[in-house]
Design a protein around this motif. Structure first.
Motif, PDB file in Angstrom:
ATOM      1  N   LEU A 151       0.830  -1.205   0.000  1.00  0.00           N
ATOM      2  CA  LEU A 151       0.000   0.000   0.000  1.00  0.00           C
ATOM      3  C   LEU A 151       0.865   1.255   0.000  1.00  0.00           C
ATOM      4  N   CYS A 152       1.946   1.253   0.771  1.00  0.00           N
ATOM      5  CA  CYS A 152       2.868   2.395   0.769  1.00  0.00           C
ATOM      6  C   CYS A 152       3.465   2.603  -0.622  1.00  0.00           C
ATOM      7  N   GLU A 153       3.918   1.512  -1.227  1.00  0.00           N
ATOM      8  CA  GLU A 153       4.538   1.602  -2.558  1.00  0.00           C
ATOM      9  C   GLU A 153       3.562   2.165  -3.583  1.00  0.00           C
ATOM     10  N   LEU A 154       2.338   1.628  -3.630  1.00  0.00           N
ATOM     11  CA  LEU A 154       1.366   2.074  -4.622  1.00  0.00           C
ATOM     12  C   LEU A 154       0.970   3.527  -4.392  1.00  0.00           C
ATOM     13  N   PHE A 155       0.838   3.916  -3.132  1.00  0.00           N
ATOM     14  CA  PHE A 155       0.499   5.305  -2.843  1.00  0.00           C
ATOM     15  C   PHE A 155       1.555   6.255  -3.401  1.00  0.00           C
ATOM     16  N   VAL A 156       2.821   5.946  -3.171  1.00  0.00           N
ATOM     17  CA  VAL A 156       3.901   6.817  -3.639  1.00  0.00           C
ATOM     18  C   VAL A 156       3.966   6.816  -5.166  1.00  0.00           C
ATOM     19  N   LEU A 217       1.820   3.393   9.294  1.00  0.00           N
ATOM     20  CA  LEU A 217       1.785   2.406   8.209  1.00  0.00           C
ATOM     21  C   LEU A 217       3.188   2.216   7.642  1.00  0.00           C
ATOM     22  N   ARG A 218       3.887   3.327   7.436  1.00  0.00           N
ATOM     23  CA  ARG A 218       5.250   3.260   6.908  1.00  0.00           C
ATOM     24  C   ARG A 218       6.179   2.551   7.896  1.00  0.00           C
ATOM     25  N   GLU A 222       8.242  -0.869   7.311  1.00  0.00           N
ATOM     26  CA  GLU A 222       9.655  -0.518   7.144  1.00  0.00           C
ATOM     27  C   GLU A 222       9.878   0.007   5.728  1.00  0.00           C
ATOM     28  N   PHE A 223       8.993   0.909   5.320  1.00  0.00           N
ATOM     29  CA  PHE A 223       8.986   1.395   3.941  1.00  0.00           C
ATOM     30  C   PHE A 223       9.972   2.538   3.763  1.00  0.00           C
TER      31      PHE A 223
END
Length: 235
Positions: A151-156, A217-218, A222-223
């Protein structure tokens, strides 16, 4: 696509025009339709203009593993210019619009416009970096951490191409597709999503994900977005 490439380094007006002129046509792709099939030998590379697509492989027993999710601005098969025979398929997860860039055009760019060629090479390198993160997540992260990282990756990635609103973004995946992405059963996927909701990290209604607490979330995931190479620098 140009907006994404400009995250890596500055493009001149002439270079922007070169990339715009590289497209020979656009076409609509229906949900579930293939853009690329395993075994194909494409003569063009495909850019996703709108919609979501998934790269995947299917085992003999019929189980599917999604190995990449593509968002607008992505080349779904830029590597086909180099490797020729495709060892995977790419399918539209939603109705999509795609643009086609002939390999002959990419060859001319690589020979005559080295700066643009380098930026396209960064694009391939970032795809590989995303794959590495997915391997780490699949092998070493818990299901909850893995989902949080995705989710973090897709958001960015969607933020880069202007497809987020505040802390929300569209994610039109079914639980089955999310399971094929995370390597989980639909029952396990449902449990993970519920846990993220209960912890106050996200809300997910229909196709819209809202990140309620980006910092937590991050931290859970460990994003670190370094692998996306979003800091512009001379290439």
């Amino acid at each position: 696509m140009i907006r994404k490439l400009e995250q890596y380094d500055h493009l001149s007006g002439a270079e922007r025009q070169l990339l715009e002129d590289a497209f020979v046509r656009q076409r609509a792709v229906a949900k579930g339709e293939h853009m690329v099939r395993e075994g194909d030998r494409p003569t063009e590379s495909t850019v996703l203009i709108s919609g979501f697509a998934a790269r995947y492989n299917v085992l003999r027993n019929g189980k599917r593993q999604i190995t990449a999710l593509h968002v607008p601005g992505d080349f779904v098969d830029l590597h086909s210019f180099l490797v020729k025979t495709m060892d995977h398929a790419v399918m539209a997860v939603t109705p999509c619009t795609i643009g086609m860039v002939p390999h002959e055009t990419l060859r001319r760019i690589s020979e005559n416009h080295p700066h643009v060629a380098r930026l396209l090479a960064v694009n391939i390198a970032v795809d590989a970096a995303i794959h590495r993160q997915w391997i780490v997540a699949m092998g070493r992260r818990s299901a909850l951490e893995h989902a949080a990282h995705l989710l973090c990756e897709l958001f960015v990635r969607l933020q880069v191409v202007g497809l987020t609103m505040d802390n929300s973004f569209r994610l039109p995946l079914t639980q089955e597709e999310l399971g094929d992405t995370l390597g989980l059963s639909t029952v396990h996927v449902n449990r993970v999503v519920q846990d993220l909701r209960k912890d106050g990290l996200i809300t997910w209604r229909g196709e819209t994900v809202v990140i309620e607490d980006w910092s937590r979330l991050r931290q859970l995931a460990e994003f670190d977005p370094t692998f996306l190479s979003l800091e512009a620098e001379p290439r």
